[in-house]
Design an enzyme around this catalytic site. Sequence first.
Site, PDB file in Angstrom:
ATOM      1  CG  ASN A  99      46.612  46.018  40.837  1.00 27.61           C
ATOM      2  OD1 ASN A  99      46.958  44.851  40.958  1.00 27.61           O
ATOM      3  ND2 ASN A  99      45.722  46.415  39.925  1.00 27.61           N
ATOM      4  CG  ASP A 134      38.081  50.546  39.967  1.00 32.45           C
ATOM      5  OD1 ASP A 134      37.594  49.580  39.366  1.00 32.45           O
ATOM      6  OD2 ASP A 134      38.250  50.571  41.201  1.00 32.45           O
ATOM      7  CE  LYS A 159      61.718  58.872  30.324  1.00 34.78           C
ATOM      8  NZ  LYS A 159      63.099  59.231  30.515  1.00 34.78           N
ATOM      9  N   PRO A 215      36.070  50.373  31.807  1.00 32.77           N
ATOM     10  CG  PRO A 215      36.353  48.829  30.093  1.00 32.77           C
ATOM     11  CD  PRO A 215      36.918  50.110  30.639  1.00 32.77           C
ATOM     12  CG  ASP A 216      32.629  46.656  36.851  1.00 31.12           C
ATOM     13  OD1 ASP A 216      32.848  45.448  36.631  1.00 31.12           O
ATOM     14  OD2 ASP A 216      32.424  47.128  37.973  1.00 31.12           O
ATOM     15  CB  ILE A 217      35.694  43.139  33.031  1.00 28.06           C
ATOM     16  CG1 ILE A 217      36.716  44.088  32.414  1.00 28.06           C
ATOM     17  CG2 ILE A 217      35.601  41.838  32.239  1.00 28.06           C
ATOM     18  CD1 ILE A 217      38.158  43.648  32.542  1.00 28.06           C
ATOM     19  CG  PHE A 240      38.095  37.457  43.943  1.00 24.25           C
ATOM     20  CD1 PHE A 240      37.546  36.470  43.147  1.00 24.25           C
ATOM     21  CD2 PHE A 240      38.952  37.091  44.967  1.00 24.25           C
ATOM     22  CE1 PHE A 240      37.851  35.139  43.367  1.00 24.25           C
ATOM     23  CE2 PHE A 240      39.273  35.762  45.197  1.00 24.25           C
ATOM     24  CZ  PHE A 240      38.723  34.788  44.395  1.00 24.25           C
ATOM     25  CE  LYS A 244      33.924  46.361  45.624  1.00 24.42           C
ATOM     26  NZ  LYS A 244      35.230  46.198  46.190  1.00 24.42           N
ATOM     27  CE  LYS A 274      32.184  45.501  40.739  1.00 23.15           C
ATOM     28  NZ  LYS A 274      33.547  45.557  40.241  1.00 23.15           N
TER      29      LYS A 274
HETATM   30  N1  CTP Z   1      36.284  44.204  38.249  1.00 26.17           N
HETATM   31  C1  CTP Z   1      36.138  44.171  36.867  1.00 26.17           C
HETATM   32  N2  CTP Z   1      36.366  45.302  36.148  1.00 26.17           N
HETATM   33  C2  CTP Z   1      36.734  46.444  36.758  1.00 26.17           C
HETATM   34  C3  CTP Z   1      36.880  46.487  38.157  1.00 26.17           C
HETATM   35  C4  CTP Z   1      36.668  45.351  38.861  1.00 26.17           C
HETATM   36  O1  CTP Z   1      35.789  43.133  36.324  1.00 26.17           O
HETATM   37  N3  CTP Z   1      36.938  47.528  36.024  1.00 26.17           N
HETATM   38  C5  CTP Z   1      35.991  42.983  39.011  1.00 26.17           C
HETATM   39  C6  CTP Z   1      37.177  42.396  39.701  1.00 26.17           C
HETATM   40  O2  CTP Z   1      37.807  41.431  38.905  1.00 26.17           O
HETATM   41  C7  CTP Z   1      36.537  41.802  40.943  1.00 26.17           C
HETATM   42  C8  CTP Z   1      35.386  42.719  41.245  1.00 26.17           C
HETATM   43  O3  CTP Z   1      35.104  43.357  40.018  1.00 26.17           O
HETATM   44  O4  CTP Z   1      35.979  40.545  40.664  1.00 26.17           O
HETATM   45  C9  CTP Z   1      35.629  43.721  42.352  1.00 26.17           C
HETATM   46  O5  CTP Z   1      36.711  44.545  42.122  1.00 26.17           O
HETATM   47  P1  CTP Z   1      37.275  45.619  43.218  1.00 26.17           P
HETATM   48  O6  CTP Z   1      38.438  46.303  42.582  1.00 26.17           O
HETATM   49  O7  CTP Z   1      37.447  44.995  44.538  1.00 26.17           O
HETATM   50  O8  CTP Z   1      36.077  46.564  43.387  1.00 26.17           O
HETATM   51  P2  CTP Z   1      35.637  47.812  42.591  1.00 26.17           P
HETATM   52  O9  CTP Z   1      34.386  47.451  41.880  1.00 26.17           O
HETATM   53  O10 CTP Z   1      36.754  48.267  41.743  1.00 26.17           O
HETATM   54  O11 CTP Z   1      35.270  48.819  43.717  1.00 26.17           O
HETATM   55  P3  CTP Z   1      36.220  49.690  44.705  1.00 26.17           P
HETATM   56  O12 CTP Z   1      37.511  49.940  43.983  1.00 26.17           O
HETATM   57  O13 CTP Z   1      35.416  50.882  44.964  1.00 26.17           O
HETATM   58  O14 CTP Z   1      36.404  48.834  45.927  1.00 26.17           O
END
Ligand code: CTP
Length: 415
Positions: A217, A287, A297, A314-316, A332, A346, A350
Amino acid sequence: MNNPKSHPVSLHGKRILLGVTGGIAAYKSAELARRLCEVGAEVRVVMTKNSEAFISSLTMQAVSGNAVRSETFDEEAEAGMSHIELARWADVIVVAPATAAFIARLTHGFADDLLTTLCLASESKIAIAPAMNRVMWSSPATQNNINQLRERAITAMGPDSGDQACGEVGPGRMLQPEEIVRQVNELFSSEALTGLRVLVTAGSTWEAIDPVRGITNLSSGKMGYAIADAAVHAGADVTLVSGPATHPLPNRVANVIKVTSAREMLEAVMTHLDGQDIFIAVAAVADYRPQTQAASKIKKQGEEVLRMEFVRNPDILAEVKEKVPDLFSVGFAAETDNLISEARKKLLAKRADLIAANSVSGESNALGSDYNTLQLIDRAGVVSLGPALKTRIAVDLIQEISARFHARGTLQSTR
Ligand code: CTP
């Protein structure tokens, strides 16, 4: 002089602008610069014209490791770092020795040479170590000036009392360099995050499809790096886990772990979680990642539509809170629509203590920009920061985090 309760002396990463004015004690400024460097400070020296009669700029350059400046409009030096940048750069301006004449000019807001100009143009702390004959020190003029400076929160360190270069005995001697270093260290010991450990994630992640392709991104790392830097500035011991970013790493964050994918970021965060007080998740983490990563390749086979399966990463932020529920965590939220309500979701999902929400749509898109506007959302309500430079927003955000972190400590301890 040694205060057993004083903060251990480490000025690691602190940026000290050392001003040297024209008194005999200037010969000690070289030792002061050396000692400041020894305890980790980055030192830049500015000398007044008169000080050069007492110590050479070459000596000060050698001990500080940086070119010395004395002219306000030195073309070559200005091209490297303008005097306004130099004023902004400093965490603290320490003038040692500070003569009676310099103290008078500082009191009255003169900007007639580089050092007085920098003092006037800086929002940083200023400390002076007066050095002069005892009669000059005790004169009502100097005492009035010193009192005015104290009212403006400028710190006067010393002077010491004893034998003077002019043969008299009394107050007016510059403090020993060792004592000045100790007192400079004390200036930082009441900072917002002193003694705390802060873990920050920043940048993007790269989720490989094959050895040469992947999805990522537009996160530049600017916001996360500015936050890590501001946390160091506020006295924290900072660990930065960074994914790919286009912005240069903040050079005063000592502990930086570079990662590529979300899973690597999670592993690095989990490895460094022990003993942390605050977790700030600024990284724009993917995500999803491709379900499979080709070892070679991928060649096109002539298909019109190429489909790819993705699996959840994983959602860290959520996993950190799961593992250490008491850790103060800040997330964030980058949103194109319904900023506040999405950020609030969020916060709950979270279990974060604070969410900093920024818009990533249209003209206010924060991604890659030097500017940002944040809405801080917690269980108490919403606070706005900016629009302002990300470096400025980072400093304000750290203050907001610190206030909430310390308030939470008070609430917990009074339960
Ligand atoms: N984050 C994380 N691990 C992930 C995704 C997000 O730790 N796999 C953390 C980001 O660093 C940020 C927060 O979660 O602090 C929100 O991330 P964001 O991408 O805005 O939201 P998502 O939870 O991914 O939700 P969406 O994409 O549906 O908006």
